[in-house]
Scaffold this active site. Structure first.
Site, PDB file in Angstrom:
ATOM      1  N   ARG A 219      20.444  53.656  19.535  1.00  0.00           N
ATOM      2  CA  ARG A 219      19.477  54.672  20.722  1.00  0.00           C
ATOM      3  C   ARG A 219      18.781  55.790  20.257  1.00  0.00           C
ATOM      4  NH1 ARG A 219      24.803  55.536  22.752  1.00  0.00           N
ATOM      5  NH2 ARG A 219      25.580  57.847  22.425  1.00  0.00           N
ATOM      6  N   ALA A 240      17.331  51.497  13.201  1.00  0.00           N
ATOM      7  CA  ALA A 240      17.671  52.916  13.348  1.00  0.00           C
ATOM      8  C   ALA A 240      17.219  53.415  14.653  1.00  0.00           C
ATOM      9  CB  ALA A 240      17.565  53.821  12.267  1.00  0.00           C
ATOM     10  N   HIS A 241      17.481  54.605  14.794  1.00  0.00           N
ATOM     11  CA  HIS A 241      17.092  55.640  16.122  1.00  0.00           C
ATOM     12  C   HIS A 241      15.732  56.206  16.031  1.00  0.00           C
ATOM     13  CE1 HIS A 241      18.280  58.758  13.239  1.00  0.00           C
ATOM     14  NE2 HIS A 241      17.952  59.573  13.988  1.00  0.00           N
ATOM     15  N   ASN A 242      14.999  56.075  17.107  1.00  0.00           N
ATOM     16  CA  ASN A 242      13.766  56.428  17.247  1.00  0.00           C
ATOM     17  C   ASN A 242      12.602  55.552  16.531  1.00  0.00           C
ATOM     18  OD1 ASN A 242      14.714  58.897  18.441  1.00  0.00           O
ATOM     19  ND2 ASN A 242      14.904  59.843  16.363  1.00  0.00           N
ATOM     20  N   SER A 260      12.993  56.671  12.865  1.00  0.00           N
ATOM     21  CA  SER A 260      11.504  56.979  13.137  1.00  0.00           C
ATOM     22  C   SER A 260      10.458  56.317  12.460  1.00  0.00           C
ATOM     23  CB  SER A 260      11.334  58.573  12.854  1.00  0.00           C
ATOM     24  OG  SER A 260      12.402  59.236  13.570  1.00  0.00           O
TER      25      SER A 260
END
Length: 355
Positions: A219, A240-242, A260
């Site tokens: 998340r 991964a996150h973002n 990201s």
């Protein structure tokens, strides 16, 4: 598998093909060209497979294939490979009806569609919404504020932590974990350990997204991690996150997408490929197997190697590396020749002769 037999004419209507033979002929099941028995049906797009077909087997094949083998029965389509998924879908198992298994634990604060199925040992927490026709097969965890769109199927052992939202008709395979903490860490300073950054975002899947077995989707820190509609993710991948992934992307096994990063629409990530954090992969680009994209990849580009570069440029680099032993030997011979010429040059002083 759906045991109900189907007729050639019925299958042809769905595949938008033309019946060759008797439209009322019954079909038992789909099968491979080498394993098909009389009454089975198989899709053939390689003409060499025609030699494997036994008598009484129905085909989904091109008009040319039927023309080359008079007497064949089946369905003529322009592109048998494209028709193959639809053929298999006709015989895929279908669970009818809904309900909640007695061993499941479902919060009274959750909303569950009457025709959804919640299987044995599943857990559904407060505020979760289980949409129409959703199937949680067994031992599935659905956390707080999760929303599962209509027709979504979650295979045994999958975990959806809080704030995971799916579109319609998604498929999440066994062992997948969605909504786990993003790996946000502030490195240690002198006298202190690393500091964990709380992850407050969620995970959003578009329509008809597939998440493979044992794949993880973290998340986001504040915003959501997003996987666009119709994207297919293989087993043992990590998002991964973002991260933001566009529509119609394909991620093959053991791919890793760092935090990201952005994958635009129609990107293909081949097996064991990776993307660096805050890196953008342009629309329609392909990252080849074992490649690592450490900088932005332009739209439509094919890159390979590590660090990833233009695929043909990388081929030239690989070819040059194969010639290194030969080139090294040639350099040594040239060095020896130059040294010999220097030794033989007039006026050259020789060690120890005083001249």
């Amino acid at each position: 598998m759906n045991s109900e037999r189907k007729q050639l004419g019925e299958i042809a209507r769905i595949l938008r093909g033309t019946v060759v033979g008797d439209p009322a002929a019954e079909v038992n099941r789909p099968a491979s060209p080498s394993g098909a028995l009389a009454g089975d049906i198989c899709a053939v797009w390689d003409v060499r497979d025609l030699e494997k077909i036994k008598a009484g087997v129905h085909l989904v094949a091109s008009p040319d294939a039927f023309a080359s083998r008079p007497g064949l029965s089946g369905i003529s389509v322009n592109d048998p490979r494209a028709a193959f998924p639809a053929l298999l879908s006709l015989f895929a198992p279908v669970r009818k009806g809904g309900g909640i298994h007695p061993s499941a634990v479902v919060s009274h604060l959750a909303t569950v569609s009457p025709d959804a199925w919640i299987g044995p040992l599943c857990v559904v927490e407060d505020g979760a919404v289980i949409g129409e026709g959703v199937r949680l097969r067994a031992n599935v965890f659905v956390g707080e504020e999760c929303v599962l769109g209509s027709g979504t199927v979650v295979e045994p052992g999958a975990v959806l932590l809080e704030k995971v939202r799916t579109g319609k008709n998604c498929l999440i395979h066994g062992g997948a974990v969605l909504g786990c903490d993003g790996f946000g860490i502030v490195p240690a300073e002198e006298g202190n350990g690393p500091v964990k950054i709380p992850q407050l975002g969620g995970v959003v899947l578009g329509d008809e997204v597939e998440i493979g077995a044992c794949t993880t989707v973290d998340r986001g820190t504040l915003d959501d991690t997003i996987v666009g509609s119709f994207t297919k993710v293989d087993d043992h991948a990590h998002i991964a996150h973002n991260v933001v992934i566009g529509k119609n992307c394909i991620m093959v096994a053991m791919t890793g997408i760092a935090g990201s990063a952005v994958l635009e629409d129609n990107v293909i990530m081949a097996a064991r490929s990776g993307v660096n954090d805050h890196t953008r992969i342009g629309r329609g680009a392909t990252v080849a197997a074992n490649a690592g994209a450490v900088k932005d990849v332009p739209p439509g580009k094919v890159v390979s190697g590590f660090p990833a570069r233009d695929h043909w440029e990388n081929f030239r680099v690989q070819a040059a590396q194969q010639r290194l032993p030969e080139l090294l030997l040639r350099v040594r011979k040239l060095e020896q020749a130059v040294f010999s010429q220097e030794e033989c040059r007039p006026g050259k002083k020789r060690n120890g002769d005083g001249q």
